[in-house]
Write a protein that holds these residues in place. Structure first.
Motif, PDB file in Angstrom:
ATOM      1  N   ALA A  59      -0.988 -11.813   5.180  1.00 31.33           N
ATOM      2  CA  ALA A  59      -0.944 -12.566   3.922  1.00 31.33           C
ATOM      3  C   ALA A  59       0.495 -12.683   3.414  1.00 31.33           C
ATOM      4  N   SER A  60       0.825 -13.822   2.806  1.00 33.65           N
ATOM      5  CA  SER A  60       2.222 -14.002   2.380  1.00 33.65           C
ATOM      6  C   SER A  60       2.616 -12.975   1.325  1.00 33.65           C
ATOM      7  N   HIS A  61       1.694 -12.666   0.407  1.00 26.98           N
ATOM      8  CA  HIS A  61       2.070 -11.648  -0.595  1.00 26.98           C
ATOM      9  C   HIS A  61       2.081 -10.247   0.027  1.00 26.98           C
ATOM     10  N   GLY A  62       1.251 -10.031   1.062  1.00 21.08           N
ATOM     11  CA  GLY A  62       1.324  -8.767   1.790  1.00 21.08           C
ATOM     12  C   GLY A  62       2.724  -8.590   2.379  1.00 21.08           C
ATOM     13  N   LYS A  63       3.250  -9.665   2.960  1.00 23.31           N
ATOM     14  CA  LYS A  63       4.602  -9.609   3.566  1.00 23.31           C
ATOM     15  C   LYS A  63       5.646  -9.350   2.478  1.00 23.31           C
ATOM     16  N   ARG A  64       5.462 -10.005   1.341  1.00 28.24           N
ATOM     17  CA  ARG A  64       6.414  -9.809   0.223  1.00 28.24           C
ATOM     18  C   ARG A  64       6.429  -8.330  -0.180  1.00 28.24           C
ATOM     19  N   LEU A  65       5.234  -7.730  -0.287  1.00 25.26           N
ATOM     20  CA  LEU A  65       5.153  -6.319  -0.700  1.00 25.26           C
ATOM     21  C   LEU A  65       5.712  -5.397   0.381  1.00 25.26           C
ATOM     22  N   LEU A  66       5.528  -5.770   1.649  1.00 22.59           N
ATOM     23  CA  LEU A  66       6.086  -4.934   2.723  1.00 22.59           C
ATOM     24  C   LEU A  66       7.609  -4.899   2.635  1.00 22.59           C
ATOM     25  N   HIS A  67       8.206  -6.042   2.248  1.00 21.94           N
ATOM     26  CA  HIS A  67       9.665  -6.064   2.061  1.00 21.94           C
ATOM     27  C   HIS A  67      10.099  -5.178   0.903  1.00 21.94           C
ATOM     28  N   LEU A  68       9.149  -4.958  -0.041  1.00 24.45           N
ATOM     29  CA  LEU A  68       9.458  -4.112  -1.203  1.00 24.45           C
ATOM     30  C   LEU A  68       8.957  -2.684  -0.973  1.00 24.45           C
ATOM     31  N   ASP A  69       8.728  -2.325   0.315  1.00 20.73           N
ATOM     32  CA  ASP A  69       8.304  -0.970   0.655  1.00 20.73           C
ATOM     33  C   ASP A  69       6.852  -0.676   0.263  1.00 20.73           C
ATOM     34  N   GLY A  70       5.998  -1.688   0.347  1.00 14.35           N
ATOM     35  CA  GLY A  70       4.638  -1.550  -0.173  1.00 14.35           C
ATOM     36  C   GLY A  70       3.559  -1.245   0.854  1.00 14.35           C
ATOM     37  N   ASN A 111     -13.624  -8.558   8.529  1.00 16.94           N
ATOM     38  CA  ASN A 111     -14.104  -7.391   7.763  1.00 16.94           C
ATOM     39  C   ASN A 111     -13.771  -6.036   8.396  1.00 16.94           C
ATOM     40  N   ASP A 112     -13.602  -5.983   9.719  1.00 15.97           N
ATOM     41  CA  ASP A 112     -13.242  -4.690  10.321  1.00 15.97           C
ATOM     42  C   ASP A 112     -11.731  -4.567  10.536  1.00 15.97           C
ATOM     43  N   ARG A 113     -10.949  -5.561  10.021  1.00 17.20           N
ATOM     44  CA  ARG A 113      -9.479  -5.524  10.175  1.00 17.20           C
ATOM     45  C   ARG A 113      -8.802  -6.002   8.881  1.00 17.20           C
ATOM     46  N   LEU A 114      -9.293  -5.496   7.763  1.00 20.90           N
ATOM     47  CA  LEU A 114      -8.788  -6.021   6.478  1.00 20.90           C
ATOM     48  C   LEU A 114      -7.314  -5.677   6.266  1.00 20.90           C
ATOM     49  N   LEU A 115      -6.912  -4.477   6.694  1.00 18.02           N
ATOM     50  CA  LEU A 115      -5.502  -4.120   6.532  1.00 18.02           C
ATOM     51  C   LEU A 115      -4.620  -5.066   7.351  1.00 18.02           C
ATOM     52  N   GLU A 116      -5.076  -5.398   8.550  1.00 17.76           N
ATOM     53  CA  GLU A 116      -4.323  -6.346   9.391  1.00 17.76           C
ATOM     54  C   GLU A 116      -4.228  -7.702   8.678  1.00 17.76           C
ATOM     55  N   LEU A 117      -5.329  -8.132   8.052  1.00 14.49           N
ATOM     56  CA  LEU A 117      -5.302  -9.409   7.329  1.00 14.49           C
ATOM     57  C   LEU A 117      -4.279  -9.354   6.183  1.00 14.49           C
ATOM     58  N   LEU A 118      -4.242  -8.228   5.465  1.00 12.34           N
ATOM     59  CA  LEU A 118      -3.270  -8.115   4.362  1.00 12.34           C
ATOM     60  C   LEU A 118      -1.833  -8.187   4.890  1.00 12.34           C
TER      61      LEU A 118
END
Ligand code: MLT
Length: 243
Positions: free
Chosen positions: A203-214, A193-200
């Motif tokens: 996350a596999s979809h978080g990684k997918r979005l990071l590849h898309l500049d997200g 709960n105090d590191r939600l951005l780190e958890l995202l």
């Protein structure tokens, strides 16, 4: 009130109906839906099928509609928007209906749309959902993660845990939990709960979005309780803020 957490729409029981069903797609459909309504959209109308979206939205005045289409994290060609909540500005959304179709989130919504009350939740509007549940005390509540094409998504289950964790201020886990997934979701939330951005980021979809500049989308979607918006289904697939 008994809570049942389902990690994906496929796990929702075929039989029976919930008094209240909640679709979660933190990355990013339900974050986008809450943000569009907060920015003044008249309603958000969700479709799992892109052709159906086009057909229905065609009947709407062009100046009163926006079409958002996303597949695989990317904007669908020919649509006004993809699925970034950051595009949902008041200038664009005010008074318009947002017609939206996304890879998993809108499919999740379709799966639960027969429930007596249908809501959408994300981290950004978690407390508005909790408040509704505390005020209305529905007997059975299904909290359904959109997942990714049938598999579990960390970000949706952590949001389910955030909802359950907040409800546990009023009631204990044994009274609340209708299935074991509730305790699992709460454990995931209390761990992160105090590191939600780190958890995202994990996350596999978080990684997918990071590849898309997200990166900015992830930062936005990781915020908790920043929108006092409760998207509630009015008619099939049409969500409005339940003020
Ligand atoms: C989905 O429905 O799968 C998502 O909202 C995908 C996305 O991040 O656009």
């Amino acid at each position: 009130m008994k809570l049942f957490v389902y990690h994906t729409p496929e796990l929702v029981p075929a039989e029976g109906k919930a008094a209240c069903a909640i679709a979660i797609d933190v990355l990013r459909a339900t974050t986008t839906i809450a943000t569009a309504l907060a920015a003044g959209a008249e309603a958000v109308q969700a479709f799992s099928d892109l052709d159906e979206l086009m057909e229905v939205s065609e009947e709407w005045a062009a100046e009163k509609r926006l079409r958002a289409g996303e597949r695989g994290g990317a904007k669908v060609t020919g649509y006004d928007l993809g699925n970034s909540p950051l595009d949902c500005t008041p200038e664009l959304m005010q008074g318009k209906r947002l017609f939206i179709s996304t890879t998993n989130g809108t499919r999740c919504l379709e799966r639960i749309q027969g429930a007596a009350a249908v809501l959408t939740a994300a981290l950004v509007n978690r407390q508005a959902v909790v408040r509704y549940l505390l005020n209305h005390q529905p007997e059975t509540v299904w909290i359904v993660g959109s997942g990714w094409e049938g598999s579990f998504s960390l970000e949706d289950t952590v949001c389910a845990g955030a909802i359950a964790h907040s409800l546990m201020q009023e009631s204990d886990l044994d009274h609340l939990a209708g299935n074991d997934e509730v305790a699992g979701a709460v454990a995931l939330y209390t761990q992160w709960n105090d590191r939600l951005l780190e958890l995202l980021h994990h996350a596999s979809h978080g990684k997918r979005l990071l590849h898309l500049d997200g990166e900015d989308d992830l930062k936005y979607c990781a915020q908790v309780d920043v929108l006092d918006i409760l998207p509630m289904q009015q008619t099939s697939g049409v969500l409005m803020n339940h003020g």
